[in-house]
Write a protein that holds these residues in place. Structure first.
Motif, short mmCIF file in Angstrom:
data_model
loop_
_atom_site.label_atom_id
_atom_site.label_comp_id
_atom_site.label_asym_id
_atom_site.label_seq_id
_atom_site.Cartn_x
_atom_site.Cartn_y
_atom_site.Cartn_z
N ASP A 74 1.03 -1.38 -0.04
CA ASP A 74 0.19 0.01 -0.10
C ASP A 74 0.84 1.43 -0.02
N SER A 75 0.23 2.27 -0.23
CA SER A 75 1.13 3.85 -0.41
C SER A 75 0.40 4.56 0.83
N PHE A 76 1.12 5.06 1.59
CA PHE A 76 0.62 5.94 2.67
C PHE A 76 1.45 7.45 2.62
N ASP A 77 0.47 8.68 2.77
CA ASP A 77 1.29 9.69 2.62
C ASP A 77 2.00 10.17 3.97
N VAL A 78 1.19 9.40 4.98
CA VAL A 78 2.10 9.77 6.39
C VAL A 78 2.43 8.18 7.20
N ILE A 79 3.33 8.08 7.77
CA ILE A 79 3.14 6.85 8.65
C ILE A 79 3.79 7.45 10.18
N LEU A 80 2.79 7.17 11.26
CA LEU A 80 3.00 7.43 12.32
C LEU A 80 3.38 6.10 13.15
N LEU A 81 4.86 6.15 13.77
CA LEU A 81 5.37 4.99 14.25
C LEU A 81 5.86 5.34 15.72
N ASP A 82 5.16 4.21 16.43
CA ASP A 82 5.72 4.36 17.90
C ASP A 82 6.94 4.10 18.25
N MET A 83 7.80 4.95 18.88
CA MET A 83 9.38 4.68 19.18
C MET A 83 9.59 3.42 20.16
N ASN A 84 8.60 3.19 21.14
CA ASN A 84 8.82 2.28 22.03
C ASN A 84 7.63 0.88 22.14
N ILE A 122 6.43 8.53 17.27
CA ILE A 122 5.68 8.77 18.47
C ILE A 122 6.45 8.36 19.84
N THR A 123 6.66 9.26 20.71
CA THR A 123 7.31 8.80 21.86
C THR A 123 6.72 9.40 23.31
N ALA A 124 6.80 8.71 24.39
CA ALA A 124 6.31 9.34 25.43
C ALA A 124 7.52 10.00 26.34
N PHE A 125 8.45 9.79 25.78
CA PHE A 125 9.83 10.38 26.36
C PHE A 125 10.28 11.44 25.77
N GLY A 126 10.36 12.71 26.31
CA GLY A 126 11.05 13.93 25.63
C GLY A 126 12.18 14.07 25.52
N ASP A 127 12.91 12.89 25.10
CA ASP A 127 14.33 12.84 24.97
C ASP A 127 15.01 13.64 23.83
N VAL A 128 15.54 14.79 24.10
CA VAL A 128 16.18 15.56 22.83
C VAL A 128 17.13 14.75 21.89
N GLU A 129 17.97 14.03 22.60
CA GLU A 129 18.98 13.27 21.92
C GLU A 129 18.40 12.23 21.01
N MET A 130 17.41 11.45 21.55
CA MET A 130 16.65 10.45 20.79
C MET A 130 15.92 11.30 19.60
N ALA A 131 15.28 12.14 19.79
CA ALA A 131 14.61 12.91 18.61
C ALA A 131 15.67 13.17 17.51
N VAL A 132 16.71 13.79 18.10
CA VAL A 132 17.92 14.48 16.93
C VAL A 132 18.31 13.21 16.19
N LYS A 133 18.45 11.84 16.98
CA LYS A 133 19.08 10.81 16.36
C LYS A 133 18.00 10.06 15.23
N ALA A 134 16.81 10.27 15.88
CA ALA A 134 15.58 9.65 14.80
C ALA A 134 15.66 10.54 13.61
N LEU A 135 15.87 11.98 13.81
CA LEU A 135 15.91 12.81 12.49
C LEU A 135 17.10 12.60 11.56
N LYS A 136 18.01 12.31 12.18
CA LYS A 136 19.10 11.83 11.38
C LYS A 136 19.10 10.52 10.76
N ALA A 137 18.17 9.67 11.50
CA ALA A 137 17.87 8.33 10.77
C ALA A 137 16.96 8.36 9.69
N GLY A 138 16.51 9.73 9.37
CA GLY A 138 15.51 9.54 8.37
C GLY A 138 14.06 9.98 8.52
N ALA A 139 13.70 10.11 9.93
CA ALA A 139 12.30 10.55 10.53
C ALA A 139 12.21 11.85 9.85
#
Length: 459
Positions: A48-58, A88-105
């Protein structure tokens, strides 16, 4: 939500989160697909083709490190490199967020989310997805154009010393970003040379945009080359990018540049010097990055002396010059060119004609070809249509023998000065077999003046 989203996929092992998200988003999105088992991600993305994918981190196996989220992000992007994934994450971890963006999120949201914030994030993500699709389409279009360009390059045929010099010059200049001016008579293949330069350049995967400067009216010049904003003039019904803007990153080919009036030469020079354009109806300057290739059959150096072509513009466009020889100066290429066109048109018209007879080659080599390769191509096409032979014979080109002689015997229908001038010029040009310098000298004109009269009378 500003941007309409057709389909979204939400992956989270918390059913309450999935149901809450679906209740909110189904009011704004046409189709909301929810899934609690991340192991089904490869199947869903493949089918299938999705415009957006919302993915839980944990997920339940690992509730804090986000390792599973990164793993599934990698799986999604491997299957669909252009996917837009919001984590999606319940933990406001800035380092994790930056890592996620670098990984392609594309972005991330925190649980519990604010509804308006989530909707705004999804809208922006959907715009990005749309842009990626458009870019992908443009790249595919560009590749198709490049494939066409490659085919066109194969049509530059010949083994004469004259054309080999041109090939060597193309090889030397193509890999640079130097501006190139191609000089040559009508029908010598200036656009093919321009495309060959582009195809061999570092910009070959970007657009090749050609503009026939001789066909652009003064009133449409700025709109065509620099673009316009909606409503900037009567027929401006939408925003439009000009040729400079569209060609940015690639090659802009300005054909018949010698036909531009002085005011238009000035506007063109400003754009080339500043490497910026401004759309009609806008004050915003748009930077451009182009490789400029120009061409003309006009004697631009004589035009500079006569103050009909700007010297500073000539200096800008002719970092390197390529002079294309007329066909009469590379007669040894006639046989190869003729057989190429025979193959092309025999297939088109379903004729069993496999080449040109040796006696025919001799006849073709005696004709001066004032229209150059283009005239040869049309002559072969006409002969293919009319011939009943298995090879093209001399009699299949009966019209060539008549052409120069009939032109020489032309007489005006009246003694109108324009008619007399046209016939006189035609006679002298034919007398010297298309040699403009000799014809101009006999007529008492400069080459530039004779070219203008040829244009005036459509000769």
């Amino acid at each position: 939500m500003e941007e309409e989203i057709n389909k979204i996929l939400i992956i989270d092992d918390d059913e309450d989160v999935l149901l809450a998200a679906k209740m909110l988003l189904k009011k704004h999105i046409k189709e909301v697909v929810i899934e609690k088992d991340p192991r089904k991600i490869p199947f869903l993305v493949n089918n299938d083709s999705f415009d957006v994918i919302l993915l839980d981190m944990n997920f339940s196996q690992d509730t804090t490190s986000g390792k599973e989220g990164f793993y599934w992000l990698e799986q999604i992007l491997e299957k669909e490199p252009e996917a837009v994934v919001i984590l999606i994450t319940a933990f406001g971890d800035v380092e994790m967020a930056v890592k996620a963006l670098k990984a392609g999120a594309t972005d991330f949201v925190l649980k519990p989310w604010q509804n308006e914030k989530l909707l705004a994030t999804l809208s922006s993500a959907s715009k990005l997805k749309k842009s990626r699709k458009e870019v992908s389409k443009l790249k595919q279009t560009s590749k198709t154009l490049q494939a066409d360009s490659s085919k066109a390059f194969k049509d530059i045929i010949g083994e004469s010393d004259a054309i080999k010099k041109v090939f060597k010059l193309i090889d030397k200049v193509a890999s640079t970003d130097a501006n190139v001016l191609i000089l040559g008579e009508n029908g010598t293949g200036k656009e093919l040379i321009a495309r060959a330069i582009h195809q061999k350049s570092l910009r070959k995967d970007m657009p090749f945009i050609g503009v026939d400067m001789g066909a652009i009216t003064e009133s449409l010049f700025e709109s065509e080359l620099f673009g316009h904003k909606k409503g900037s003039f009567t027929d401006a019904k939408e925003d439009r990018a000009g040729r400079f803007e569209v060609a940015s990153g690639g090659t802009l080919f300005l054909d018949e540049i010698g036909n531009l009036s002085q005011p238009l030469q000035s506007k063109l020079l400003t754009a080339i010097q500043n490497r910026k354009v401004t759309r009609i109806g806008s004050n915003q300057e748009i930077p451009i990055d182009i490789r400029l290739v120009s061409a003309t059959n006009m004697p631009v150096y004589e035009m500079v002396n006569e103050n009909t072509f700007r010297q500073d513009l000539l200096y800008r466009i002719n970092t390197v010059e390529i002079h294309l020889p007329p066909l009469r100066e590379r007669m040894e290429d006639i046989e190869q060119l003729a057989n190429h066109f025979v193959k092309m048109y025999a297939g088109k018209y379903r004729k069993s004609i496999d080449g040109v007879a040796p006696s025919t080659v001799g006849k073709l080599q005696k004709y001066p070809w004032p229209g150059n390769i283009r005239e040869l191509q049309h002559a072969i096409e006409r002969a293919i249509i009319m011939s009943d032979n298995s090879q093209l014979m001399p009699e299949d080109f009966f019209f060539l023998a008549q052409k120069p002689e009939s032109n020489l015997s032309l007489e005006p229908d009246s003694y109108n000065l324009d008619d007399m001038e046209k016939i006189t010029i035609q006679k002298v040009v034919n007398k010297y077999e298309g040699n403009i310098s000799k014809a101009a000298k006999e007529l008492g004109l400069t080459r530039a003046s004779l070219y203008r009269r040829l244009e005036k009378h459509g000769l």
